[in-house]
Design an enzyme around this catalytic site. Structure first.
Site, PDB file in Angstrom:
ATOM      1  N   SER A 101      38.176  39.085  45.634  1.00 26.01           N
ATOM      2  CA  SER A 101      38.896  37.920  45.786  1.00 26.01           C
ATOM      3  C   SER A 101      40.369  38.209  46.504  1.00 26.01           C
ATOM      4  CB  SER A 101      39.415  37.395  44.358  1.00 26.01           C
ATOM      5  OG  SER A 101      40.450  36.551  44.205  1.00 26.01           O
TER       6      SER A 101
ATOM      7  N   TYR B 154      42.465  40.584  36.481  1.00 25.57           N
ATOM      8  CA  TYR B 154      41.734  40.049  37.652  1.00 25.57           C
ATOM      9  C   TYR B 154      41.852  40.590  39.024  1.00 25.57           C
ATOM     10  CZ  TYR B 154      38.852  36.605  40.559  1.00 25.57           C
ATOM     11  OH  TYR B 154      37.862  36.058  41.320  1.00 25.57           O
TER      12      TYR B 154
END
Ligand SMILES: NC(=O)c1ccc[n+]([C@@H]2O[C@H](COP(=O)([O-])OP(=O)(O)OC[C@H]3O[C@@H](n4cnc5c(N)ncnc54)[C@H](O)[C@@H]3O)[C@@H](O)[C@H]2O)c1
Length: 264
Positions: free
Chosen positions: A146, A160
Site C-alpha cells: 500500500s 498497517y
C-alpha cells in the site's frame, strides 16, 4: 491467453463486502487470460464468490476456506491446489488488514495480529508454495502492499503502514533468494482504491459520521488524478507482474496510485 495452463494461488481472493475487491478483480482478470484460480479466503462465501466470478470469466476455479495465519489451513489449501490443478505457478499475497490509529490507539495485540496477516503469512505460504514452483521450473509471486507502506498519506494507520513496509522488503528478499531458480517476486503498491472495504474499515479517517459521499469525495480529491483507482486497475498491474511479460522484472515495486505518492 497469457495464463493458459497456469495455476494461481490467490490468498485473500474475496471481498470483505459486496462489490469488487482487488482480489476478486484479479481472479477474474487472470481467469480471462486462461488461469486456473485457487481462491483462498478466510470467509468461505467470499472465496466462493471470487471462484464463481473467475469461472464466469472462462477460467477453472476452486474456492478454499483458509486463514493465511493458520499454517494447517494453508497446507490444506496448497495440497488441494496441487491435487486439483497439478501445481502452482503464481502466488498472489493479497490478504491484508489494518486498524486506523497511531501509537496511542494501537495495542500490541493489534500490531501482532496485523503483522501475522500482512507479513507472517507470506513466510508461511512461501515455504509451502515455492517448492512447487521450483518443481515446475519457476513461478511468480506478487505481494500487495500500500502507499501507506512508503508514505504518510494524511492519517495515522500505524500497524498497517509498518507491516505494508515490511512486506515490500520481504518480497525483495524472496526475489534475491530465488532469482536463479526462475522465481520472480514483486510488489504492487496500490494508492487509494475504491473497494467495498474502505466503506467498512477506513471511513473513520475521512468522516466523523461515516458519510459515504464525504469519504468518497475526500479520497477522490486527495489524488492528483482526482479519483480513486478501481480494483480492475490494480488487477491489471498484478496480472502484468505475474505474467511472462514481466520476465526480466524481479525484486521491485509497481505503484498504482494516480500520482498520489508524488505529492508527499
Ligand atoms: N482498497 C484500498 O484502498 C487499498 C489500498 C492499498 C492497498 N490495499 C491492499 O489491497 C489488498 C486488498 O484490499 P481490498 O480493499 O480489496 O480488501 P478486502 O478486505 O475487500 O479483501 C481482502 C480479502 O482478504 C480476506 N482476508 C482477510 N484476512 C484474511 C486472512 N487472515 N486469511 C485469509 N483471507 C483473509 C478478506 O476476507 C477479504 O475477502 C489488501 O492487502 C489491502 O491492504 C487496498
Amino acid at each position: 491467453m497469457k495464463f493458459a495452463n497456469k495455476v494461481v494461488f490467490m490468498a485473500g481472493a474475496g471481498s470483505s463486502a459486496p462489490g469488487w475487491s482487488i482480489g476478486k478483480a484479479t481472479c477474474v482478470t487472470l481467469a480471462q487470460h486462461g488461469a486456473s484460480i485457487v481462491a483462498v479466503d478466510s470467509n468461505i462465501s467470499a472465496a466462493q464468490d471470487a471462484a464463481e466470478e473467475a469461472q464466469k470469466a472462462g477460467g477453472k476455479a476452486l474456492a478454499v476456506q483458509a486463514d493465511v495465519t493458520d499454517q494447517a489451513s494453508i497446507e490444506r489449501a496448497v495440497a488441494l491446489a496441487t491435487r486439483e490443478f497439478g501445481g502452482i505457478d503464481v502466488y498472489v499475497a493479497n490478504a491484508g488488514i489494518g486498524k486506523i490509529g497511531g501509537v496511542a490507539e494501537t495495542q500490541t495485540s493489534d500490531l501482532d495480529r496485523i503483522y501475522q496477516v500482512n507479513v507472517q503469512s507470506l513466510l508461511t505460504a512461501s515455504k509451502l508454495i515455492i517448492p512447487h514452483m521450483i518443481q515446475r521450473g519457476g513461478g511468480a509471486i506478487v505481494t500487495i502492499s500500500s502507499v501507506a507502506g512508503i508514505r504518510y498519506i494524511g492519517y495515522p494507520h500505524l500497524a498497517y503502514s509498518v507491516t505494508k513496509a515490511a512486506l515490500i522488503q520481504f518480497t525483495r528478499m524472496i526475489a534475491q533468494e530465488y532469482a536463479t531458480l526462475g522465481i520472480r517476486a514483486n510488489t504492487v503498491i496500490p494508492g487509494l482504491i475504491d473497494t467495498p472495504r474502505i466503506k467498512k474499515n477506513v471511513w473513520s479517517a475521512f468522516s466523523t459520521d461515516g458519510n459515504e459521499q464525504e469519504v468518497n469525495d475526500k479520497r477522490n480529491q486527495q489524488v492528483p488524478m482526482q479519483r480513486m483507482g478501481t480494483a480492475w486497475e490494480v488487477a491489471k498491474a498484478v496480472a502484468f507482474l505475474a505474467s511472462d511479460d514481466a520476465s526480466y522484472i524481479t525484486g521491485t515495486e509497481l505503484i498504482v496510485d494516480g500520482g498520489l505518492t508524488g505529492k508527499y
